[in-house]
Design a protein around this motif. Sequence first.
Motif, PDB file in Angstrom:
ATOM      1  N   TYR A 260      46.721   3.654   0.240  1.00 11.99           N
ATOM      2  CA  TYR A 260      45.749   4.410  -0.556  1.00 11.99           C
ATOM      3  C   TYR A 260      45.796   5.909  -0.259  1.00 11.99           C
ATOM      4  O   TYR A 260      45.157   6.708  -0.955  1.00 11.99           O
ATOM      5  N   GLU A 261      46.543   6.298   0.757  1.00 12.51           N
ATOM      6  CA  GLU A 261      46.697   7.717   1.081  1.00 12.51           C
ATOM      7  C   GLU A 261      47.862   8.357   0.327  1.00 12.51           C
ATOM      8  O   GLU A 261      48.143   9.537   0.505  1.00 12.51           O
ATOM      9  N   TYR A 262      48.528   7.576  -0.496  1.00  9.64           N
ATOM     10  CA  TYR A 262      49.657   8.065  -1.276  1.00  9.64           C
ATOM     11  C   TYR A 262      49.286   8.129  -2.751  1.00  9.64           C
ATOM     12  O   TYR A 262      48.641   7.226  -3.275  1.00  9.64           O
ATOM     13  N   ASN A 263      49.711   9.192  -3.394  1.00  9.23           N
ATOM     14  CA  ASN A 263      49.277   9.480  -4.760  1.00  9.23           C
ATOM     15  C   ASN A 263      50.301   9.089  -5.821  1.00  9.23           C
ATOM     16  O   ASN A 263      49.929   8.857  -6.974  1.00  9.23           O
ATOM     17  N   TYR A 264      51.558   9.083  -5.459  1.00  9.61           N
ATOM     18  CA  TYR A 264      52.615   8.800  -6.423  1.00  9.61           C
ATOM     19  C   TYR A 264      53.499   7.681  -5.878  1.00  9.61           C
ATOM     20  O   TYR A 264      53.820   7.668  -4.677  1.00  9.61           O
ATOM     21  N   TRP A 265      53.922   6.796  -6.775  1.00 12.75           N
ATOM     22  CA  TRP A 265      54.680   5.608  -6.366  1.00 12.75           C
ATOM     23  C   TRP A 265      55.853   5.376  -7.304  1.00 12.75           C
ATOM     24  O   TRP A 265      55.759   5.622  -8.516  1.00 12.75           O
ATOM     25  N   GLY A 266      56.940   4.862  -6.723  1.00 15.93           N
ATOM     26  CA  GLY A 266      58.043   4.383  -7.529  1.00 15.93           C
ATOM     27  C   GLY A 266      57.810   2.943  -7.942  1.00 15.93           C
ATOM     28  O   GLY A 266      56.807   2.329  -7.580  1.00 15.93           O
TER      29      GLY A 266
END
Length: 122
Positions: A107-113
Motif C-alpha cells: 500500500y506504500e506503492y503508487n504505481y504497479w506493473g
Amino acid sequence: QVQLVESGGGLVQAGGSLRLSCAASGRTFSRNVMGWFRQAPGKDREFVAALRWSGAYYADSVKGRFTISRDNAKNTVYLQMSSLKPEDTAVYYCAASEIVGLPQRDYEYNYWGQGTQVTVSS
C-alpha cells in the motif's frame, strides 16, 4: 499515462537464474523508490526488494540471491535472480513509490506493473 511493464519471467530449473526488467513510461522515476513484489498462488503479495538513492534492501528470503538495480537513462529497473528455488515461484510485480523512506508494504506503492510469471521447477 504512467505505465510499468515487466518482462523476463519464465520457467527455470532450481539453481538457475533469471533477470526481470521493468520499463517505465509516462514519467521518470529516477528519484523514486522502485520495488519488486511477488505473489504465489493462495498467498498474499510480499515484498522482495527495493532500491532508493541510498541503496537497496531485500526480504530475508532473497538476500544474497537477488539483486535489484536500475538504469535511469532507460527508466528501467531490474531484478537479477540467482540460485532460484521452487519457493520463488510467483508472479513478480514491479512498483514505484512516492514515499521518501523505506517502503516495504504494497500500500506504500503508487504505481504497479501487470506482473510477470516466474516458475522454478525442482
